[in-house]
Design an enzyme around this catalytic site. Sequence first.
Site, PDB file in Angstrom:
ATOM      1  N   LYS A 167       0.826  -1.213   0.000  1.00 32.39           N
ATOM      2  CA  LYS A 167       0.000   0.000   0.000  1.00 32.39           C
ATOM      3  C   LYS A 167       0.861   1.265   0.000  1.00 32.39           C
ATOM      4  O   LYS A 167       0.591   2.206  -0.736  1.00 32.39           O
ATOM      5  CB  LYS A 167      -0.930  -0.027   1.210  1.00 32.39           C
ATOM      6  CG  LYS A 167      -1.908   1.124   1.282  1.00 32.39           C
ATOM      7  CD  LYS A 167      -2.984   0.892   2.309  1.00 32.39           C
ATOM      8  CE  LYS A 167      -2.482   0.971   3.718  1.00 32.39           C
ATOM      9  NZ  LYS A 167      -1.835  -0.169   4.296  1.00 32.39           N
ATOM     10  N   THR A 226       3.916   1.501  -1.064  1.00 30.65           N
ATOM     11  CA  THR A 226       4.597   1.549  -2.354  1.00 30.65           C
ATOM     12  C   THR A 226       3.691   2.160  -3.420  1.00 30.65           C
ATOM     13  O   THR A 226       4.123   3.005  -4.219  1.00 30.65           O
ATOM     14  CB  THR A 226       5.031   0.134  -2.775  1.00 30.65           C
ATOM     15  OG1 THR A 226       5.889  -0.413  -1.771  1.00 30.65           O
ATOM     16  CG2 THR A 226       5.761   0.151  -4.111  1.00 30.65           C
ATOM     17  N   ARG A 255       2.402   8.131   7.002  1.00 29.93           N
ATOM     18  CA  ARG A 255       2.687   8.017   8.434  1.00 29.93           C
ATOM     19  C   ARG A 255       4.166   7.712   8.653  1.00 29.93           C
ATOM     20  O   ARG A 255       4.857   7.225   7.763  1.00 29.93           O
ATOM     21  CB  ARG A 255       1.852   6.889   9.052  1.00 29.93           C
ATOM     22  CG  ARG A 255       0.365   7.168   9.132  1.00 29.93           C
ATOM     23  CD  ARG A 255      -0.393   5.943   9.582  1.00 29.93           C
ATOM     24  NE  ARG A 255      -0.261   4.859   8.618  1.00 29.93           N
ATOM     25  CZ  ARG A 255      -0.472   3.574   8.892  1.00 29.93           C
ATOM     26  NH1 ARG A 255      -0.821   3.217  10.113  1.00 29.93           N
ATOM     27  NH2 ARG A 255      -0.348   2.656   7.948  1.00 29.93           N
ATOM     28  N   LYS A 303       6.712  -7.028  10.061  1.00 28.80           N
ATOM     29  CA  LYS A 303       6.039  -6.338   8.961  1.00 28.80           C
ATOM     30  C   LYS A 303       7.018  -5.568   8.072  1.00 28.80           C
ATOM     31  O   LYS A 303       6.792  -5.366   6.884  1.00 28.80           O
ATOM     32  CB  LYS A 303       4.978  -5.383   9.534  1.00 28.80           C
ATOM     33  CG  LYS A 303       4.183  -4.604   8.497  1.00 28.80           C
ATOM     34  CD  LYS A 303       3.089  -3.798   9.174  1.00 28.80           C
ATOM     35  CE  LYS A 303       2.323  -2.958   8.162  1.00 28.80           C
ATOM     36  NZ  LYS A 303       3.116  -1.826   7.645  1.00 28.80           N
ATOM     37  N   ALA A 307      -3.448   1.183  12.807  1.00 27.35           N
ATOM     38  CA  ALA A 307      -4.849   1.171  12.380  1.00 27.35           C
ATOM     39  C   ALA A 307      -5.648   0.032  12.990  1.00 27.35           C
ATOM     40  O   ALA A 307      -6.870   0.064  12.968  1.00 27.35           O
ATOM     41  CB  ALA A 307      -4.938   1.100  10.860  1.00 27.35           C
ATOM     42  N   PHE A 317      -3.551  -0.684   7.033  1.00 29.30           N
ATOM     43  CA  PHE A 317      -4.210  -1.967   6.800  1.00 29.30           C
ATOM     44  C   PHE A 317      -5.352  -1.849   5.786  1.00 29.30           C
ATOM     45  O   PHE A 317      -5.302  -1.009   4.893  1.00 29.30           O
ATOM     46  CB  PHE A 317      -4.658  -2.582   8.127  1.00 29.30           C
ATOM     47  CG  PHE A 317      -3.517  -2.867   9.069  1.00 29.30           C
ATOM     48  CD1 PHE A 317      -2.419  -3.600   8.661  1.00 29.30           C
ATOM     49  CD2 PHE A 317      -3.522  -2.384  10.370  1.00 29.30           C
ATOM     50  CE1 PHE A 317      -1.357  -3.854   9.519  1.00 29.30           C
ATOM     51  CE2 PHE A 317      -2.462  -2.634  11.241  1.00 29.30           C
ATOM     52  CZ  PHE A 317      -1.391  -3.364  10.805  1.00 29.30           C
ATOM     53  N   PHE A 333       3.507  -7.637  -8.705  1.00 26.94           N
ATOM     54  CA  PHE A 333       4.760  -8.235  -8.266  1.00 26.94           C
ATOM     55  C   PHE A 333       5.477  -8.747  -9.524  1.00 26.94           C
ATOM     56  O   PHE A 333       4.835  -9.082 -10.516  1.00 26.94           O
ATOM     57  CB  PHE A 333       4.493  -9.390  -7.299  1.00 26.94           C
ATOM     58  CG  PHE A 333       4.193  -8.944  -5.883  1.00 26.94           C
ATOM     59  CD1 PHE A 333       4.946  -9.422  -4.823  1.00 26.94           C
ATOM     60  CD2 PHE A 333       3.163  -8.045  -5.610  1.00 26.94           C
ATOM     61  CE1 PHE A 333       4.675  -9.027  -3.518  1.00 26.94           C
ATOM     62  CE2 PHE A 333       2.890  -7.641  -4.321  1.00 26.94           C
ATOM     63  CZ  PHE A 333       3.652  -8.131  -3.266  1.00 26.94           C
ATOM     64  N   TRP A 367       6.653  -0.721  -8.162  1.00 28.53           N
ATOM     65  CA  TRP A 367       7.845  -1.236  -7.476  1.00 28.53           C
ATOM     66  C   TRP A 367       9.002  -1.327  -8.470  1.00 28.53           C
ATOM     67  O   TRP A 367      10.112  -0.917  -8.173  1.00 28.53           O
ATOM     68  CB  TRP A 367       7.558  -2.623  -6.880  1.00 28.53           C
ATOM     69  CG  TRP A 367       8.693  -3.142  -6.033  1.00 28.53           C
ATOM     70  CD1 TRP A 367       8.850  -2.998  -4.691  1.00 28.53           C
ATOM     71  CD2 TRP A 367       9.844  -3.881  -6.491  1.00 28.53           C
ATOM     72  NE1 TRP A 367      10.024  -3.585  -4.274  1.00 28.53           N
ATOM     73  CE2 TRP A 367      10.659  -4.128  -5.368  1.00 28.53           C
ATOM     74  CE3 TRP A 367      10.273  -4.338  -7.743  1.00 28.53           C
ATOM     75  CZ2 TRP A 367      11.871  -4.832  -5.446  1.00 28.53           C
ATOM     76  CZ3 TRP A 367      11.480  -5.026  -7.832  1.00 28.53           C
ATOM     77  CH2 TRP A 367      12.262  -5.273  -6.689  1.00 28.53           C
TER      78      TRP A 367
END
Length: 562
Positions: free
Chosen positions: A77, A79, A100, A111, A279, A307, A387, A415
């Site tokens: 998210k 990215t 954030r 994570k 979150a 999230f 991906f 990405w």
Amino acid sequence: MPKKTSYKSDIEIAQEAAMLPISHIAGLLGIDEEDWEPYGRYKAKLSLNLFQKLETKQEGRVVLVTSINPTPAGEGKSTVTVGLGQAFNRIGKQAVVALREPSLGPSMGIKGGAAGGGYSQVMPMEEINLHFTGDIHAITTANNALAALIDNHIHQGNTLHIDPRKVVWKRVLDMNDRALRQIVVGLGGPLQGVPREDGFDITVASEIMAIFCLSTSVKDLKNRLAKMVIAYDYSDRPVTAGDLGAEGALTLLLKDALMPNLVQTLENTPAIIHGGPFANIAHGCNSIIATKLASKLGEIVVTESGFGADLGAEKFLNIKARYGSIKPSAVVVVATVRALKMHGGLAKDQLADVNMDALKKGMPNLEKHLHTLKQFGVPAVVAINRFVNDDQQEVDFILQWCSENGVKAAEANVWLNGGSGGEELARTVLHVMETADNTYKPLYELNLPLEDKIRTICQNVYGADDVQFSPKALKQLSQFTSLGWGMLPVCMAKTQYSLSDDPKKLGRPEKFTIAIRELKASIGAGFIVALTGDVMTMPGLPKRPAAMDMDVTDDGKAAGLF
């Protein structure tokens, strides 16, 4: 398509990047030198005077980035948020990214950081994912200063008649540490204080973090800090930080941190990074000051919430946007082939193979989040975050599903290709903002009883059949209402992995009940927290924490941060 192992890692890409001096980034936004303070060559604090100066300037459009429920397969998210901001600039729109600040807990745990990835990162990535400008440390210090003042007050005579058994203010640490969830303080005899049970939360779950992100000025910050409920007295009346007289000192500790942080992306797109509440146990959005300031400085601000849309986006739309008078122009829902297949029943080690059946079974999770956003009246766009090993057949299936269901969608290959890989998504979002109906309003009115607000979220956002309140929660509902707190919005604390309160129920679970075990009054922040299931406010580390693979080279470069 070549295997991912042939690509550079995020940290390798970041360390090879050429950053511009932060003075250049400030200049791109037209910020006078008097309105920013350098924190080294590539970071700056933006003056709160700038926020006041731009108060009457027209705001740009706000694009919120959210996602399906996260899985160990990854969604990307942050990215996509960074890549979309870069893409908007490439197609001629002055965009500012608003994110954030990463917490050290997940960075050192499992994570990872929150600075984006590949060629869609915010820079300097190492510093942002570690100590940055010290904002989170300032919040930790302010929180624990208040804890020390509370225990000192009890020790020194307790003129506020605080019941030591009913102190609700916890200490915090910006690290995952399960051993600190429940502790005893004040041991060692009369000179060491009054013994009582206590505990630690992670810093990003502190009410001070929430207040920090919802305040719009130093004055507002101080007023909110004064309202924080820290304990109850022997007559069961709430005791606040203002009753203790602590708000001035706390504001002093936070005044510099309240200034938003200016950095840049790999493509030198301006980015403002400020605040970082979780979150799943807090409201999951960066600061109102940062988002509003970004919208004054650019045509479009691309921001994110933590999230899935059941958590971060719901809280952005019900809490942050309400308090900040923000009307989002569009919401981008990030989905990946890999995550959807996990929601369709595949294990993580089975995701490399094409499996159309699992992908089809996973689509209801995306469908539910889109349905939720429709209830808020905000136009949505699906971003399929590519991906490098994704099969085109599976990507095309998602695109076809979106088309058949009247949902705008686009691939985001950000990405690998940075902003150029997000141009199609940027044009799609721009088209939706300019043509789609936008009837945004929060999901519930504030005059609804707290129980009804909780039920509205659980049934309309999660898809629950019913809500079950524990005896403790029912007592608190009555107590909080009698104290005049019933008009506040609700901040749900729930697992991020499932629409339900059971992290093992992936996809779109049906016929489930949400269990509300207890409530927490965050009066300074301006909401009531409802804790569901087994969600923890102090996470634990995994069997092999990410920290075990981190190091520093002899020349001082970070290694293994990703």
